[in-house]
Design a protein around this motif. Structure first.
Motif, PDB file in Angstrom:
ATOM      1  N   PRO A 193       0.825  -1.216   0.000  1.00  0.00           N
ATOM      2  CA  PRO A 193       0.000   0.000   0.000  1.00  0.00           C
ATOM      3  C   PRO A 193       0.855   1.261   0.000  1.00  0.00           C
ATOM      4  O   PRO A 193       1.922   1.314   0.620  1.00  0.00           O
ATOM      5  N   GLU A 194       0.379   2.270  -0.697  1.00  0.00           N
ATOM      6  CA  GLU A 194       1.027   3.572  -0.692  1.00  0.00           C
ATOM      7  C   GLU A 194       0.580   4.353   0.550  1.00  0.00           C
ATOM      8  O   GLU A 194      -0.425   4.005   1.180  1.00  0.00           O
ATOM      9  N   PRO A 195       1.300   5.414   0.912  1.00  0.00           N
ATOM     10  CA  PRO A 195       0.871   6.217   2.065  1.00  0.00           C
ATOM     11  C   PRO A 195      -0.578   6.681   1.978  1.00  0.00           C
ATOM     12  O   PRO A 195      -1.297   6.673   2.980  1.00  0.00           O
ATOM     13  N   ILE A 196      -1.023   7.068   0.777  1.00  0.00           N
ATOM     14  CA  ILE A 196      -2.395   7.549   0.647  1.00  0.00           C
ATOM     15  C   ILE A 196      -3.396   6.448   0.971  1.00  0.00           C
ATOM     16  O   ILE A 196      -4.484   6.712   1.505  1.00  0.00           O
ATOM     17  N   ASP A 197      -3.049   5.180   0.687  1.00  0.00           N
ATOM     18  CA  ASP A 197      -3.939   4.069   1.024  1.00  0.00           C
ATOM     19  C   ASP A 197      -4.135   3.975   2.537  1.00  0.00           C
ATOM     20  O   ASP A 197      -5.254   3.808   3.028  1.00  0.00           O
ATOM     21  N   ILE A 198      -3.032   4.069   3.272  1.00  0.00           N
ATOM     22  CA  ILE A 198      -3.104   3.978   4.731  1.00  0.00           C
ATOM     23  C   ILE A 198      -3.863   5.169   5.301  1.00  0.00           C
ATOM     24  O   ILE A 198      -4.703   5.029   6.202  1.00  0.00           O
ATOM     25  N   LEU A 199      -3.583   6.360   4.780  1.00  0.00           N
ATOM     26  CA  LEU A 199      -4.245   7.560   5.290  1.00  0.00           C
ATOM     27  C   LEU A 199      -5.750   7.524   5.036  1.00  0.00           C
ATOM     28  O   LEU A 199      -6.547   7.948   5.884  1.00  0.00           O
ATOM     29  N   SER A 236     -10.064   5.353  21.780  1.00  0.00           N
ATOM     30  CA  SER A 236      -9.991   5.030  20.350  1.00  0.00           C
ATOM     31  C   SER A 236      -9.577   6.247  19.530  1.00  0.00           C
ATOM     32  O   SER A 236      -8.774   6.140  18.597  1.00  0.00           O
ATOM     33  N   CYS A 237     -10.133   7.406  19.871  1.00  0.00           N
ATOM     34  CA  CYS A 237      -9.798   8.628  19.128  1.00  0.00           C
ATOM     35  C   CYS A 237      -8.329   8.999  19.301  1.00  0.00           C
ATOM     36  O   CYS A 237      -7.644   9.360  18.332  1.00  0.00           O
ATOM     37  N   LEU A 238      -7.844   8.916  20.536  1.00  0.00           N
ATOM     38  CA  LEU A 238      -6.451   9.275  20.785  1.00  0.00           C
ATOM     39  C   LEU A 238      -5.497   8.254  20.172  1.00  0.00           C
ATOM     40  O   LEU A 238      -4.412   8.608  19.703  1.00  0.00           O
ATOM     41  N   SER A 239      -5.906   7.002  20.154  1.00  0.00           N
ATOM     42  CA  SER A 239      -5.088   5.977  19.494  1.00  0.00           C
ATOM     43  C   SER A 239      -5.043   6.217  17.988  1.00  0.00           C
ATOM     44  O   SER A 239      -4.000   6.044  17.347  1.00  0.00           O
ATOM     45  N   LEU A 240      -6.190   6.615  17.422  1.00  0.00           N
ATOM     46  CA  LEU A 240      -6.229   6.904  15.987  1.00  0.00           C
ATOM     47  C   LEU A 240      -5.377   8.127  15.666  1.00  0.00           C
ATOM     48  O   LEU A 240      -4.707   8.173  14.629  1.00  0.00           O
ATOM     49  N   GLU A 241      -5.382   9.112  16.557  1.00  0.00           N
ATOM     50  CA  GLU A 241      -4.528  10.286  16.368  1.00  0.00           C
ATOM     51  C   GLU A 241      -3.060   9.870  16.307  1.00  0.00           C
ATOM     52  O   GLU A 241      -2.305  10.311  15.429  1.00  0.00           O
ATOM     53  N   ASP A 242      -2.656   9.013  17.227  1.00  0.00           N
ATOM     54  CA  ASP A 242      -1.271   8.551  17.250  1.00  0.00           C
ATOM     55  C   ASP A 242      -0.928   7.785  15.973  1.00  0.00           C
ATOM     56  O   ASP A 242       0.145   7.968  15.379  1.00  0.00           O
ATOM     57  N   LYS A 243      -1.848   6.944  15.526  1.00  0.00           N
ATOM     58  CA  LYS A 243      -1.649   6.186  14.286  1.00  0.00           C
ATOM     59  C   LYS A 243      -1.531   7.126  13.091  1.00  0.00           C
ATOM     60  O   LYS A 243      -0.711   6.918  12.184  1.00  0.00           O
ATOM     61  N   LEU A 244      -2.331   8.172  13.101  1.00  0.00           N
ATOM     62  CA  LEU A 244      -2.320   9.137  12.007  1.00  0.00           C
ATOM     63  C   LEU A 244      -0.989   9.876  11.937  1.00  0.00           C
ATOM     64  O   LEU A 244      -0.397  10.036  10.863  1.00  0.00           O
ATOM     65  N   HIS A 245      -0.489  10.323  13.091  1.00  0.00           N
ATOM     66  CA  HIS A 245       0.790  11.034  13.108  1.00  0.00           C
ATOM     67  C   HIS A 245       1.946  10.116  12.698  1.00  0.00           C
ATOM     68  O   HIS A 245       2.855  10.533  11.976  1.00  0.00           O
ATOM     69  N   SER A 246       1.906   8.878  13.156  1.00  0.00           N
ATOM     70  CA  SER A 246       2.961   7.927  12.786  1.00  0.00           C
ATOM     71  C   SER A 246       2.965   7.688  11.280  1.00  0.00           C
ATOM     72  O   SER A 246       4.028   7.610  10.648  1.00  0.00           O
ATOM     73  N   THR A 247       1.777   7.582  10.703  1.00  0.00           N
ATOM     74  CA  THR A 247       1.672   7.396   9.259  1.00  0.00           C
ATOM     75  C   THR A 247       2.184   8.619   8.517  1.00  0.00           C
ATOM     76  O   THR A 247       2.827   8.501   7.469  1.00  0.00           O
ATOM     77  N   CYS A 248       1.923   9.804   9.068  1.00  0.00           N
ATOM     78  CA  CYS A 248       2.413  11.032   8.440  1.00  0.00           C
ATOM     79  C   CYS A 248       3.939  11.058   8.404  1.00  0.00           C
ATOM     80  O   CYS A 248       4.540  11.428   7.393  1.00  0.00           O
ATOM     81  N   ILE A 249       4.568  10.664   9.492  1.00  0.00           N
ATOM     82  CA  ILE A 249       6.032  10.643   9.544  1.00  0.00           C
ATOM     83  C   ILE A 249       6.585   9.682   8.492  1.00  0.00           C
ATOM     84  O   ILE A 249       7.540   9.994   7.770  1.00  0.00           O
ATOM     85  N   TRP A 250       5.960   8.501   8.386  1.00  0.00           N
ATOM     86  CA  TRP A 250       6.376   7.524   7.369  1.00  0.00           C
ATOM     87  C   TRP A 250       6.130   8.069   5.968  1.00  0.00           C
ATOM     88  O   TRP A 250       6.967   7.929   5.070  1.00  0.00           O
ATOM     89  N   MET A 251       4.985   8.705   5.777  1.00  0.00           N
ATOM     90  CA  MET A 251       4.645   9.275   4.475  1.00  0.00           C
ATOM     91  C   MET A 251       5.644  10.349   4.065  1.00  0.00           C
ATOM     92  O   MET A 251       6.111  10.393   2.921  1.00  0.00           O
ATOM     93  N   GLN A 252       6.014  11.220   5.004  1.00  0.00           N
ATOM     94  CA  GLN A 252       6.949  12.293   4.680  1.00  0.00           C
ATOM     95  C   GLN A 252       8.341  11.755   4.369  1.00  0.00           C
ATOM     96  O   GLN A 252       9.057  12.315   3.536  1.00  0.00           O
ATOM     97  N   ALA A 253       8.715  10.664   5.028  1.00  0.00           N
ATOM     98  CA  ALA A 253      10.008  10.051   4.722  1.00  0.00           C
ATOM     99  C   ALA A 253      10.029   9.495   3.301  1.00  0.00           C
ATOM    100  O   ALA A 253      11.074   9.466   2.643  1.00  0.00           O
ATOM    101  N   LYS A 254       8.863   9.083   2.818  1.00  0.00           N
ATOM    102  CA  LYS A 254       8.778   8.483   1.485  1.00  0.00           C
ATOM    103  C   LYS A 254       8.512   9.510   0.392  1.00  0.00           C
ATOM    104  O   LYS A 254       9.096   9.432  -0.702  1.00  0.00           O
ATOM    105  N   LEU A 255       7.638  10.480   0.664  1.00  0.00           N
ATOM    106  CA  LEU A 255       7.201  11.416  -0.371  1.00  0.00           C
ATOM    107  C   LEU A 255       7.788  12.812  -0.241  1.00  0.00           C
ATOM    108  O   LEU A 255       7.724  13.597  -1.184  1.00  0.00           O
ATOM    109  N   GLY A 256       8.335  13.132   0.924  1.00  0.00           N
ATOM    110  CA  GLY A 256       8.895  14.462   1.115  1.00  0.00           C
ATOM    111  C   GLY A 256       8.001  15.346   1.965  1.00  0.00           C
ATOM    112  O   GLY A 256       6.900  14.966   2.363  1.00  0.00           O
TER     113      GLY A 256
END
Length: 456
Positions: A193-199, A236-256
């Protein structure tokens, strides 16, 4: 009166129209690193169904006509659209099974309504979304999953469907919208999956939380075990927030990472003419349109998520920080923009919360607006505008609730600019109100009763 041309389905005519449409709509592949979009699949869809042929040619000719200010071609497109609508309704009324041509036609009509709106505007687009949902629901088992996977092969198509779920404050799963990154691939050689898929998967999860939180707050403390439900949802909301930020960090490492556009950037000239007043920090540029798309979905999800967290803290009262739920530490991905112009994240308050979640929501709604100039520059063609539609609409709804009049006017100016890149629906989106969203944001959580009396 000049007679309109008859429907012409000759392969060479069809190919010429499609090529002109696709070339004008899509950004060059090197700046858009995503899966194949619905627009790119159009040449593969035609030739086997008179209904689908009319739908595809009506869409292609509408966009080409709008771009070239060709009224005669636009009338031709409108005529084909009407004919295809009649065929579609006739097939549905006959009820003889579910053909892919019907499903794809409803999707094509959604894009058509974005480009060449019916007089009713947004409701006409919504009617096609609901029609697609109804057709998919007629599928059973694996056939339903296969249809959904084919229809939602690209994020720009999926994000528009999510608008319907978000606007109604309902879980996206009600609309048969699948999560893609969590499904086992049918092909072992399929790319990950690409970052956009996860997001987008996270955004789909967020829609489920929206529905649950709204239900809880509507019931209040009358419902048995409401406090326990509130604590679970906050976790659940705070866990999703953490998941979202972690995905953003991974996404930025891949896409800039985005950066501010120079103040004298030539790409801003047309945008500044249409949207002269700017109440935000400098516009952003991105390494690619894929990077912009991923950030837009990331920011939009936070614009939806943070008000939920704010409402749950209000619902649970001042002791909610001691309830066992993780406490938000704001975004570890913030500031995501490498610029000293970034505002400082909202300061901690004196109670158990670490941040003012409404102020933080405003920060991310602002980031969406800062991306508008990049998405709407001529080199991004129409696809940049399509990717901006849903995020900008959500940010505008937030500004309306917060009564940020200057920001609302700025967003409205951007919507009025959208027809210049091919989306006539911008004129209708300028003043549209999402009643369920506005009602949910104005809701005041009931004051929690004495905890000793709470029954679980």
């Amino acid at each position: 009166m000049q007679q309109l041309p008859r429907f012409n389905a000759r392969p060479e005519v069809r190919s010429q129209l499609l090529a002109s449409f696709i070339n004008s709509f899509l950004r060059p592949a090197q700046l858009l690193k995503t899966n194949k979009s619905l627009i790119e699949t159009l040449p593969d869809l035609v030739g086997g169904s008179p209904l689908l042929d009319k739908a595809v040619i009506s869409l292609s000719s509408a966009f080409v006509a709008k771009n070239n200010r060709d009224d005669r071609l636009l009338q031709y497109s409108t005529k084909l659209y009407s004919q295809a609508m009649k065929i579609l309704h006739s097939k549905i009324m006959m009820g003889k099974g579910l053909g892919k041509d019907l499903l794809y036609t409803t999707i094509i009509f959604q894009v058509y309504e974005l480009i060449n709106c019916s007089p009713s505007g947004f409701p006409a687009w919504l009617a096609h979304v609901q029609g697609s949902n109804a057709l998919i629901r007629q599928c059973d088992g694996r056939s339903k999953e296969a249809v959904a996977e084919n229809l939602f092969s690209v994020s720009s198509d999926l994000s528009l469907w999510l608008c319907n779920a978000i606007g109604k404050r309902q879980a996206a799963w009600r609309y048969n919208i699948p999560t893609r990154s969590s499904e086992p691939p049918g092909d072992k050689n399929a790319p990950p999956p690409e970052p956009i898929d996860i997001l987008l998967d996270i955004l789909i999860e967020c829609t489920a939380l929206i529905e649950e939180v709204d239900t809880l707050l509507d019931q209040g403390y009358v419902a048995r075990g409401s406090r326990r439900v509130g604590e679970r949802l906050l976790h659940s909301c705070l866990s999703l927030e953490d998941k979202l930020h972690s995905t953003c960090i991974w996404m930025q490492a891949k896409l800039g990472v985005p950066s501010p556009l120079p103040r004298d950037a030539s790409t801003l000239k047309g945008f500044r003419t249409a949207v002269p007043n700017d109440f935000f920090p400098r516009p952003l540029k991105f390494p690619s349109l894929s990077c912009a798309e991923s950030h837009l979905i990331y920011w939009t999800t936070l614009v939806l998520l943070y008000p939920l967290i704010n409402q749950l803290f209000d619902f649970l009262g001042p002791d909610s920080g001691q309830s066992g739920s993780p406490v938000s530490t704001a975004s570890p991905c913030y500031p995501s923009i490498e610029t000293v112009e970034n505002p400082t994240p909202p300061a901690a308050d004196t109670q158990n919360r670490v941040v003012d979640f409404i102020a933080l929501t405003d920060v991310y709604a602002t980031e969406v607006c800062r991306a508008a100039a990049y998405c709407l520059q001529p080199s991004m063609k129409a696809l940049g505008g399509q990717l901006l539609l849903a995020p900008l609409s959500q940010s505008t709804q937030f500004f309306q609730v917060e009564q940020s009049s200057e920001k609302i006017k700025w967003c409205q100016a951007v919507f009025m600019y959208l027809p210049q890149v091919g989306f006539a629906i911008g004129v209708f989106l300028k003043d549209i109100v999402w009643p369920q969203y506005r009602l949910s944001q104005k809701r005041r959580s009931p004051s929690p009763p004495e905890q000793v009396g709470e029954r679980y």
